[in-house]
Design a protein around this motif. Structure first.
Motif, PDB file in Angstrom:
ATOM      1  N   LEU A  41       0.825  -1.203   0.000  1.00 40.96           N
ATOM      2  CA  LEU A  41       0.000   0.000   0.000  1.00 40.96           C
ATOM      3  C   LEU A  41       0.867   1.265   0.000  1.00 40.96           C
ATOM      4  CD1 LEU A  41      -2.832  -0.934   2.517  1.00 40.96           C
ATOM      5  CD2 LEU A  41      -3.012  -0.761   0.033  1.00 40.96           C
ATOM      6  N   ALA A  42       1.946   1.246   0.795  1.00 44.88           N
ATOM      7  CA  ALA A  42       2.832   2.413   0.841  1.00 44.88           C
ATOM      8  C   ALA A  42       3.540   2.613  -0.487  1.00 44.88           C
ATOM      9  CB  ALA A  42       3.847   2.254   1.964  1.00 44.88           C
ATOM     10  N   LEU A  43       3.959   1.534  -1.139  1.00 36.64           N
ATOM     11  CA  LEU A  43       4.601   1.668  -2.453  1.00 36.64           C
ATOM     12  C   LEU A  43       3.629   2.216  -3.488  1.00 36.64           C
ATOM     13  CD1 LEU A  43       6.852  -1.490  -2.851  1.00 36.64           C
ATOM     14  CD2 LEU A  43       7.595   0.894  -2.829  1.00 36.64           C
ATOM     15  N   ALA A  44       2.404   1.726  -3.476  1.00 37.59           N
ATOM     16  CA  ALA A  44       1.423   2.218  -4.441  1.00 37.59           C
ATOM     17  C   ALA A  44       1.141   3.699  -4.230  1.00 37.59           C
ATOM     18  CB  ALA A  44       0.126   1.407  -4.330  1.00 37.59           C
ATOM     19  N   ARG A  45       0.995   4.116  -2.969  1.00 35.06           N
ATOM     20  CA  ARG A  45       0.717   5.534  -2.688  1.00 35.06           C
ATOM     21  C   ARG A  45       1.926   6.396  -3.008  1.00 35.06           C
ATOM     22  NH1 ARG A  45      -2.994   8.872  -0.834  1.00 35.06           N
ATOM     23  NH2 ARG A  45      -2.558  10.465   0.745  1.00 35.06           N
ATOM     24  N   ALA A  46       3.136   5.910  -2.654  1.00 36.01           N
ATOM     25  CA  ALA A  46       4.338   6.690  -2.928  1.00 36.01           C
ATOM     26  C   ALA A  46       4.565   6.849  -4.425  1.00 36.01           C
ATOM     27  CB  ALA A  46       5.548   6.015  -2.274  1.00 36.01           C
ATOM     28  N   ALA A  47       4.343   5.786  -5.187  1.00 34.92           N
ATOM     29  CA  ALA A  47       4.512   5.876  -6.642  1.00 34.92           C
ATOM     30  C   ALA A  47       3.519   6.868  -7.229  1.00 34.92           C
ATOM     31  CB  ALA A  47       4.340   4.501  -7.272  1.00 34.92           C
ATOM     32  N   SER A  48       2.291   6.829  -6.739  1.00 34.53           N
ATOM     33  CA  SER A  48       1.276   7.761  -7.238  1.00 34.53           C
ATOM     34  C   SER A  48       1.661   9.202  -6.918  1.00 34.53           C
ATOM     35  CB  SER A  48      -0.083   7.421  -6.617  1.00 34.53           C
ATOM     36  OG  SER A  48      -1.050   8.378  -6.952  1.00 34.53           O
ATOM     37  N   ALA A  49       2.147   9.464  -5.695  1.00 35.93           N
ATOM     38  CA  ALA A  49       2.527  10.817  -5.296  1.00 35.93           C
ATOM     39  C   ALA A  49       3.702  11.335  -6.107  1.00 35.93           C
ATOM     40  CB  ALA A  49       2.862  10.837  -3.807  1.00 35.93           C
ATOM     41  N   ARG A  50       4.580  10.418  -6.548  1.00 35.10           N
ATOM     42  CA  ARG A  50       5.771  10.813  -7.301  1.00 35.10           C
ATOM     43  C   ARG A  50       5.539  10.748  -8.814  1.00 35.10           C
ATOM     44  NH1 ARG A  50       7.015   8.853  -2.522  1.00 35.10           N
ATOM     45  NH2 ARG A  50       8.997   9.299  -1.467  1.00 35.10           N
ATOM     46  N   LEU A  51       4.311  10.491  -9.218  1.00 37.30           N
ATOM     47  CA  LEU A  51       3.946  10.385 -10.637  1.00 37.30           C
ATOM     48  C   LEU A  51       4.757   9.296 -11.344  1.00 37.30           C
ATOM     49  CD1 LEU A  51       3.584  14.183 -11.561  1.00 37.30           C
ATOM     50  CD2 LEU A  51       1.835  12.599 -10.759  1.00 37.30           C
ATOM     51  N   LEU A  52       5.063   8.220 -10.601  1.00 42.88           N
ATOM     52  CA  LEU A  52       5.757   7.078 -11.178  1.00 42.88           C
ATOM     53  C   LEU A  52       4.735   6.076 -11.690  1.00 42.88           C
ATOM     54  CD1 LEU A  52       8.407   6.542  -8.351  1.00 42.88           C
ATOM     55  CD2 LEU A  52       8.777   7.638 -10.571  1.00 42.88           C
ATOM     56  N   PRO A  53       5.127   5.217 -12.634  1.00 35.27           N
ATOM     57  CA  PRO A  53       4.196   4.172 -13.068  1.00 35.27           C
ATOM     58  C   PRO A  53       3.776   3.306 -11.888  1.00 35.27           C
ATOM     59  CG  PRO A  53       6.093   4.282 -14.541  1.00 35.27           C
ATOM     60  CD  PRO A  53       6.407   5.168 -13.363  1.00 35.27           C
ATOM     61  N   PRO A  54       2.525   2.855 -11.871  1.00 36.97           N
ATOM     62  CA  PRO A  54       2.072   2.050 -10.728  1.00 36.97           C
ATOM     63  C   PRO A  54       2.837   0.738 -10.635  1.00 36.97           C
ATOM     64  CG  PRO A  54       0.457   2.002 -12.511  1.00 36.97           C
ATOM     65  CD  PRO A  54       1.470   3.038 -12.876  1.00 36.97           C
ATOM     66  N   PRO A  55       3.201   0.316  -9.428  1.00 34.11           N
ATOM     67  CA  PRO A  55       3.927  -0.938  -9.287  1.00 34.11           C
ATOM     68  C   PRO A  55       3.031  -2.144  -9.519  1.00 34.11           C
ATOM     69  CG  PRO A  55       3.492   0.027  -7.141  1.00 34.11           C
ATOM     70  CD  PRO A  55       3.030   1.020  -8.153  1.00 34.11           C
ATOM     71  N   THR A  56       3.638  -3.222 -10.004  1.00 36.04           N
ATOM     72  CA  THR A  56       2.960  -4.498 -10.210  1.00 36.04           C
ATOM     73  C   THR A  56       3.457  -5.468  -9.143  1.00 36.04           C
ATOM     74  OG1 THR A  56       2.756  -4.155 -12.597  1.00 36.04           O
ATOM     75  CG2 THR A  56       2.650  -6.425 -11.810  1.00 36.04           C
ATOM     76  N   PHE A  57       2.526  -6.133  -8.455  1.00 32.63           N
ATOM     77  CA  PHE A  57       2.871  -7.013  -7.346  1.00 32.63           C
ATOM     78  C   PHE A  57       2.550  -8.454  -7.715  1.00 32.63           C
ATOM     79  CE2 PHE A  57       1.816  -2.871  -5.697  1.00 32.63           C
ATOM     80  CZ  PHE A  57       2.803  -2.622  -4.759  1.00 32.63           C
ATOM     81  N   LEU A  58       3.529  -9.335  -7.542  1.00 34.53           N
ATOM     82  CA  LEU A  58       3.289 -10.756  -7.727  1.00 34.53           C
ATOM     83  C   LEU A  58       2.777 -11.337  -6.417  1.00 34.53           C
ATOM     84  CD1 LEU A  58       3.520 -13.297  -9.530  1.00 34.53           C
ATOM     85  CD2 LEU A  58       5.776 -13.659  -8.507  1.00 34.53           C
ATOM     86  N   LEU A  59       1.596 -11.941  -6.461  1.00 34.45           N
ATOM     87  CA  LEU A  59       0.970 -12.515  -5.278  1.00 34.45           C
ATOM     88  C   LEU A  59       0.708 -13.998  -5.503  1.00 34.45           C
ATOM     89  CD1 LEU A  59      -1.754  -9.776  -4.706  1.00 34.45           C
ATOM     90  CD2 LEU A  59       0.533  -9.846  -3.725  1.00 34.45           C
TER      91      LEU A  59
END
Length: 293
Positions: free
Chosen positions: A122-140
């Motif tokens: 969740l923190a990576l997704a929010r941080a990427a969004s705040a930094r205008l980075l491409p959204p991360p993909t998570f292997l689950l």
């Protein structure tokens, strides 16, 4: 309790603290927690050379952080978005800007470490969004833990609340399409995105062919080679990522490495330096108690 609170920083802070305290203070479960505590004591003493009192202290911290993880899972699934947003915003994120500074794909390698099922992704997704980075993909792999992904309606609710855009969570489930999952990860890396893989869903025997080493203290464990294969086949950049308690909040750290093996070596050193957050100490798996090489 936490789901009924009104918005506001101080009530939310108190609710978060109360939820964590309640989750940590339950009596010891004799069926699961007592054997896990004994495993953790034994491994901490043997692998890190801790004397019995220190091994016992770290093992009990491991147990509390396991309970803390379950509290965060419940909050991710049920808490009001305002509370969850405060929780995620309290996670300091170090190193992501430098690691993601290039247009090429970035593979983030992690372990099942601390509150990984919620705060890390969740923190990576929010941080990427705040930094205008491409959204991360998570292997689950939800056969290992069904709580690893939010239900679609919950993801939509969090997106509508402004926690992150609806496109900020890209979840690839290895349980449903094992071969297709790795293909999707390669496609994401080729598109310049960030991919997150937890490298230790299970531990392999010491003699397993082509397994990756994960050195922790006096032991060298073996994990599946998928992260090394995808890094080499895609030519992407690689970094290790871990999350751990930091005072009353949490801190997420990203450290670039030369390759996936380097990321695992960094993660292993981090576990040895801060042993309590790593979940492997308490895990019931025979390969963790096999004789040392």
């Amino acid at each position: 309790m936490a789901t009924e609170l009104v918005a506001g920083p101080e009530p939310l802070r108190r609710a978060y603290a109360a939820a964590r305290l309640t989750g940590r203070s339950a009596p010891l479960d004799p069926r699961f927690e007592e054997p896990a505590l004994a495993r953790a004591r034994r491994r901490l003493a043997a692998w890190l050379g801790l004397d019995p009192p220190d091994a016992d202290e770290q093992a009990r911290r491991c147990l509390l952080l396991q309970r803390d993880r379950r509290v965060h899972e419940v909050l991710a699934l049920r808490a009001r978005p305002a509370l969850l947003r405060r929780l995620v915003d309290g996670v300091a994120v170090d190193g992501l800007d430098a690691a993601a500074s290039s247009r090429s794909g970035l593979l983030l390698v992690s372990l099942h470490y601390g509150p990984y099922t919620t705060l890390l992704w969740l923190a990576l997704a929010r941080a990427a969004s705040a930094r205008l980075l491409p959204p991360p993909t998570f292997l689950l792999d939800r056969t290992l833990d069904p709580c690893l992904a939010l239900p679609p309606d919950r993801s939509a609710q969090l997106a509508e609340s402004g926690l992150f855009p609806g496109s900020a969570l890209d979840l690839v489930d290895a349980a449903t399409t094992p071969v297709g999952a790795w293909r999707r990860l390669r496609e994401a890396l080729a598109a310049g995105r960030t991919v997150v893989v937890f490298a230790d869903p299970l531990f392999l025997p010491a003699a397993a062919p082509r397994a990756l080493p994960l050195p922790i203290g006096a032991r060298t464990l073996r994990v599946p080679r998928g992260v090394d294969w995808i890094a080499r086949s895609s030519g992407c950049r690689v970094a290790g990522v871990a999350v751990a308690p930091d005072g009353d909040e949490h801190r997420l750290t990203v450290v670039p490495t030369a390759d996936a093996r380097g990321a695992l070596a960094w993660l292993g050193r981090r576990v040895a330096e801060q042993p309590a957050p790593w979940e492997g100490w308490m895990r019931d798996q025979a390969n963790l108690d096999a004789p040392a090489e």
